[in-house]
Scaffold this motif. Structure first.
Motif, PDB file in Angstrom:
ATOM      1  N   LEU A 122      74.353   9.238  17.067  1.00 46.03           N
ATOM      2  CA  LEU A 122      73.194   9.973  16.514  1.00 46.03           C
ATOM      3  C   LEU A 122      73.176  11.480  16.615  1.00 46.03           C
ATOM      4  O   LEU A 122      72.812  12.202  16.000  1.00 46.03           O
ATOM      5  N   LEU A 123      73.837  11.829  18.042  1.00 45.60           N
ATOM      6  CA  LEU A 123      73.958  13.251  18.424  1.00 45.60           C
ATOM      7  C   LEU A 123      74.861  13.761  17.200  1.00 45.60           C
ATOM      8  O   LEU A 123      74.788  15.147  16.841  1.00 45.60           O
ATOM      9  N   HIS A 124      76.208  13.077  17.051  1.00 50.82           N
ATOM     10  CA  HIS A 124      77.004  13.853  16.360  1.00 50.82           C
ATOM     11  C   HIS A 124      76.936  13.627  14.900  1.00 50.82           C
ATOM     12  O   HIS A 124      77.041  14.868  14.232  1.00 50.82           O
ATOM     13  N   ASP A 125      76.023  12.652  14.414  1.00 52.39           N
ATOM     14  CA  ASP A 125      75.643  12.764  12.983  1.00 52.39           C
ATOM     15  C   ASP A 125      74.652  13.905  12.532  1.00 52.39           C
ATOM     16  O   ASP A 125      74.655  14.631  11.664  1.00 52.39           O
ATOM     17  N   ALA A 126      73.796  13.801  13.540  1.00 56.78           N
ATOM     18  CA  ALA A 126      72.706  14.960  13.483  1.00 56.78           C
ATOM     19  C   ALA A 126      73.260  16.236  13.420  1.00 56.78           C
ATOM     20  O   ALA A 126      73.097  17.317  12.606  1.00 56.78           O
ATOM     21  N   GLY A 127      74.361  16.628  14.404  1.00 58.23           N
ATOM     22  CA  GLY A 127      75.067  17.948  14.455  1.00 58.23           C
ATOM     23  C   GLY A 127      75.921  18.165  13.083  1.00 58.23           C
ATOM     24  O   GLY A 127      75.872  19.252  12.682  1.00 58.23           O
ATOM     25  N   HIS A 128      76.335  17.018  12.596  1.00 59.37           N
ATOM     26  CA  HIS A 128      77.201  17.363  11.566  1.00 59.37           C
ATOM     27  C   HIS A 128      76.332  17.770  10.254  1.00 59.37           C
ATOM     28  O   HIS A 128      76.953  18.292   9.258  1.00 59.37           O
ATOM     29  N   ALA A 129      75.102  17.199  10.232  1.00 54.72           N
ATOM     30  CA  ALA A 129      74.192  17.589   9.335  1.00 54.72           C
ATOM     31  C   ALA A 129      73.325  18.765   9.396  1.00 54.72           C
ATOM     32  O   ALA A 129      72.358  19.162   8.580  1.00 54.72           O
ATOM     33  N   GLY A 130      73.632  19.709  10.671  1.00 53.80           N
ATOM     34  CA  GLY A 130      72.983  20.816  10.889  1.00 53.80           C
ATOM     35  C   GLY A 130      71.792  20.903  11.629  1.00 53.80           C
ATOM     36  O   GLY A 130      70.960  21.562  11.886  1.00 53.80           O
ATOM     37  N   HIS A 131      71.536  19.722  12.341  1.00 55.39           N
ATOM     38  CA  HIS A 131      70.356  19.180  13.120  1.00 55.39           C
ATOM     39  C   HIS A 131      70.729  19.685  14.721  1.00 55.39           C
ATOM     40  O   HIS A 131      71.881  18.524  15.116  1.00 55.39           O
ATOM     41  N   ARG A 132      69.879  20.054  15.406  1.00 54.83           N
ATOM     42  CA  ARG A 132      70.370  20.182  16.970  1.00 54.83           C
ATOM     43  C   ARG A 132      69.927  19.085  17.793  1.00 54.83           C
ATOM     44  O   ARG A 132      69.096  18.417  17.444  1.00 54.83           O
ATOM     45  N   GLY A 133      70.465  18.810  18.917  1.00 58.80           N
ATOM     46  CA  GLY A 133      70.066  17.847  19.770  1.00 58.80           C
ATOM     47  C   GLY A 133      70.671  17.812  21.326  1.00 58.80           C
ATOM     48  O   GLY A 133      71.413  18.846  21.541  1.00 58.80           O
ATOM     49  N   VAL A 134      70.298  16.921  22.080  1.00 61.31           N
ATOM     50  CA  VAL A 134      70.623  16.992  23.585  1.00 61.31           C
ATOM     51  C   VAL A 134      71.133  15.986  24.130  1.00 61.31           C
ATOM     52  O   VAL A 134      70.503  14.814  23.722  1.00 61.31           O
ATOM     53  N   LEU A 135      72.289  15.779  24.922  1.00 60.87           N
ATOM     54  CA  LEU A 135      72.609  14.754  25.351  1.00 60.87           C
ATOM     55  C   LEU A 135      72.084  14.615  26.934  1.00 60.87           C
ATOM     56  O   LEU A 135      72.500  15.600  27.452  1.00 60.87           O
ATOM     57  N   VAL A 136      71.333  13.613  27.174  1.00 62.98           N
ATOM     58  CA  VAL A 136      70.707  13.685  28.432  1.00 62.98           C
ATOM     59  C   VAL A 136      71.239  12.765  29.404  1.00 62.98           C
ATOM     60  O   VAL A 136      71.399  11.474  28.750  1.00 62.98           O
ATOM     61  N   THR A 137      71.724  12.991  30.620  1.00 64.73           N
ATOM     62  CA  THR A 137      72.208  12.271  31.358  1.00 64.73           C
ATOM     63  C   THR A 137      71.855  11.866  32.847  1.00 64.73           C
ATOM     64  O   THR A 137      71.668  12.751  33.205  1.00 64.73           O
ATOM     65  N   ILE A 138      71.532  10.784  33.569  1.00 64.84           N
ATOM     66  CA  ILE A 138      71.326  10.685  34.685  1.00 64.84           C
ATOM     67  C   ILE A 138      72.610  11.100  35.742  1.00 64.84           C
ATOM     68  O   ILE A 138      73.580  10.248  35.714  1.00 64.84           O
ATOM     69  N   THR A 139      72.459  11.882  36.412  1.00 67.13           N
ATOM     70  CA  THR A 139      73.538  12.491  37.518  1.00 67.13           C
ATOM     71  C   THR A 139      73.533  12.057  38.610  1.00 67.13           C
ATOM     72  O   THR A 139      74.443  12.026  39.557  1.00 67.13           O
ATOM     73  N   ALA A 140      72.270  11.761  39.279  1.00 65.80           N
ATOM     74  CA  ALA A 140      71.974  11.266  40.518  1.00 65.80           C
ATOM     75  C   ALA A 140      70.617  10.377  40.803  1.00 65.80           C
ATOM     76  O   ALA A 140      69.937  10.607  40.090  1.00 65.80           O
ATOM     77  N   LEU A 141      70.819   9.616  41.836  1.00 69.08           N
ATOM     78  CA  LEU A 141      69.651   8.606  42.142  1.00 69.08           C
ATOM     79  C   LEU A 141      69.333   8.720  43.568  1.00 69.08           C
ATOM     80  O   LEU A 141      70.405   8.496  44.268  1.00 69.08           O
ATOM     81  N   THR A 142      68.090   8.922  44.240  1.00 68.12           N
ATOM     82  CA  THR A 142      67.901   9.066  45.759  1.00 68.12           C
ATOM     83  C   THR A 142      67.588   7.637  46.215  1.00 68.12           C
ATOM     84  O   THR A 142      67.710   7.124  47.387  1.00 68.12           O
ATOM     85  N   LYS A 143      67.209   6.644  45.255  1.00 72.70           N
ATOM     86  CA  LYS A 143      67.033   5.315  45.271  1.00 72.70           C
ATOM     87  C   LYS A 143      67.393   4.507  44.157  1.00 72.70           C
ATOM     88  O   LYS A 143      67.382   5.307  43.102  1.00 72.70           O
ATOM     89  N   PRO A 144      67.734   3.082  44.215  1.00 68.16           N
ATOM     90  CA  PRO A 144      68.045   2.443  42.929  1.00 68.16           C
ATOM     91  C   PRO A 144      67.038   2.535  41.976  1.00 68.16           C
ATOM     92  O   PRO A 144      65.828   2.451  42.290  1.00 68.16           O
ATOM     93  N   GLY A 145      67.376   2.880  40.744  1.00 67.56           N
ATOM     94  CA  GLY A 145      66.396   3.049  39.658  1.00 67.56           C
ATOM     95  C   GLY A 145      66.479   2.051  38.520  1.00 67.56           C
ATOM     96  O   GLY A 145      67.358   1.206  38.369  1.00 67.56           O
ATOM     97  N   ALA A 146      65.723   2.267  37.683  1.00 66.59           N
ATOM     98  CA  ALA A 146      65.515   1.253  36.403  1.00 66.59           C
ATOM     99  C   ALA A 146      67.139   1.302  35.615  1.00 66.59           C
ATOM    100  O   ALA A 146      67.445   0.521  35.022  1.00 66.59           O
ATOM    101  N   ARG A 147      67.767   2.341  35.605  1.00 66.15           N
ATOM    102  CA  ARG A 147      69.333   2.579  34.969  1.00 66.15           C
ATOM    103  C   ARG A 147      70.090   3.188  36.077  1.00 66.15           C
ATOM    104  O   ARG A 147      69.822   3.946  37.048  1.00 66.15           O
ATOM    105  N   ALA A 148      71.383   3.105  35.818  1.00 64.45           N
ATOM    106  CA  ALA A 148      72.314   3.340  36.650  1.00 64.45           C
ATOM    107  C   ALA A 148      72.532   4.866  36.366  1.00 64.45           C
ATOM    108  O   ALA A 148      72.300   5.499  35.311  1.00 64.45           O
TER     109      ALA A 148
END
Length: 361
Positions: free
Chosen positions: A61-87
């Motif tokens: 999604l991000l690559h194809d949007a950028g290829h077509a001239g549309h901007r985007g953001v890659l969002v990533t979980i980098t730390a958790l203080t307790k176990p969460g819904a996603r790793a």
């Protein structure tokens, strides 16, 4: 007699790539068409959310949007203080018009993630934000009660995303390095790179998704196929039953028609492949299981009772297989004892397989 192939063969890790006719179209080839109808004014677009997107789909999604001239953001979980819904290492993608893919919770934080991503795009600078415990957003609480650090990488490098997509699509592991300054790069040794922080750089490791090779006949084949595809696994099907092969092809699955138990096809698999044998006629098993045991598959199993499995082990030994190799074959398969109906058996076996796959990660 040799088998009649009615679809492309599965990917071959020994060759390192799929046959050309089994690979996806060139990355970005359809991007211009896919995004051609988006209005230039983001406020006039209707945001679309795809919370169940895979890592490869998020990158696409991000690559194809950028290829077509549309901007985007890659969002990533980098730390958790307790176990969460996603790793740690889970991703979302957010486009300028509010379209998103992936999720970090059951819906309690996604709106805030999208809003923060759009603010980062407006500012034109990557950022890291804490949500939940210790956050400046006192009105956003995570279900686990902990805190979650999230990286917002504005306009991630398209060439790096393309390389990551290619590795995942050809069933190779990939590791991305996310520099806090907004630089995205590939790790040169993804197989030895774990997800986490190292020297101020966050690295996230992704393995290829589960590939399930189903071999057999009977209703268990189609129920297992449907369950595995619903889970999101890549599925390859081998059967001597024309109707099952045809049903597999109708589901968009690669399928091979088996014609002779004495002259089986060469099975291929990688460390993220599982083989599930669902034969009622067990004469098909020795040669095919022998082929599966020659691969680095992480799981090999066959349905049947304890008595059936004991007879299977004896047949494999008579076929010339070593006891150490035979010991790799799981049986009876599944986490539900005495499962009999096709749906329960398929679900029981898939649960065992998915559990073993997640141990690899």
């Amino acid at each position: 007699m040799t088998e009649r192939r009615v679809a492309p063969r599965p990917l071959s890790p020994r060759r390192g790539r799929a046959p050309e006719n089994a690979r996806r179209p060139a990355i970005g080839a359809s991007a211009a068409h896919r995004f051609a109808d988006l209005p230039d004014d983001p406020t006039k677009r209707v945001p679309v959310s795809r919370p169940a997107a895979t890592v490869s789909e998020i990158f696409h999604l991000l690559h194809d949007a950028g290829h077509a001239g549309h901007r985007g953001v890659l969002v990533t979980i980098t730390a958790l203080t307790k176990p969460g819904a996603r790793a740690i290492g889970a991703h979302m993608a957010v486009l300028k018009g509010g379209e998103s893919a992936g999720s970090f919770s059951s819906g309690c934080v996604e709106r805030a993630i999208v809003a923060e991503a759009l603010a980062a795009l407006d500012e034109g600078a990557s950022r890291s934000v804490r949500f939940g415990e210790g956050s400046r957003y006192i009105d956003i609480r995570l279900p686990c009660g902990g805190g979650m650090d999230v990286s917002f990488l504005v306009d991630p490098a398209g060439d790096v995303l393309a390389q990551a997509i290619d590795r995942l699509d050809t069933r190779q592991p990939v590791a991305l390095r996310l520099d806090p300054t907004g630089h995205l790069a590939l790790s040169h040794d993804p197989g030895a790179t774990a997800t986490g922080w190292n020297d101020g750089v966050f690295t996230v490791h992704h393995d290829p998704r589960l590939q399930l090779v189903l071999l057999g006949h009977g209703p268990e084949m189609l129920t297992s196929l449907k369950l595995a595809r619903t889970f999101g696994a890549e599925v390859v099907l081998y059967s001597p039953d024309d109707a099952i092969v045809a049903a597999g092809l109708a589901e968009g699955t690669m399928a091979v028609h088996l014609l002779s138990a004495a002259d089986p096809p060469t099975l291929e698999g990688d460390p993220w492949t599982a083989f599930l044998f669902l034969f009622h006629d067990h004469d098909w098993e020795p040669a095919l299981i022998g082929q599966a045991l020659e691969t680095p598959a992480f799981w090999i199993g066959a349905m049947g009772s304890r008595a059936t499995h004991a007879a299977r082990r004896a047949a494999l030994a008579a076929h010339g297989l070593a006891e150490t190799a035979i010991a790799r074959v799981h049986g009876p398969v599944g986490v539900i004892a005495e499962a009999r109906d096709p749906m329960t058996l398929g679900l029981s076996a898939l649960t065992e397989i998915v559990g073993a796959y997640h141990v690899l990660r």
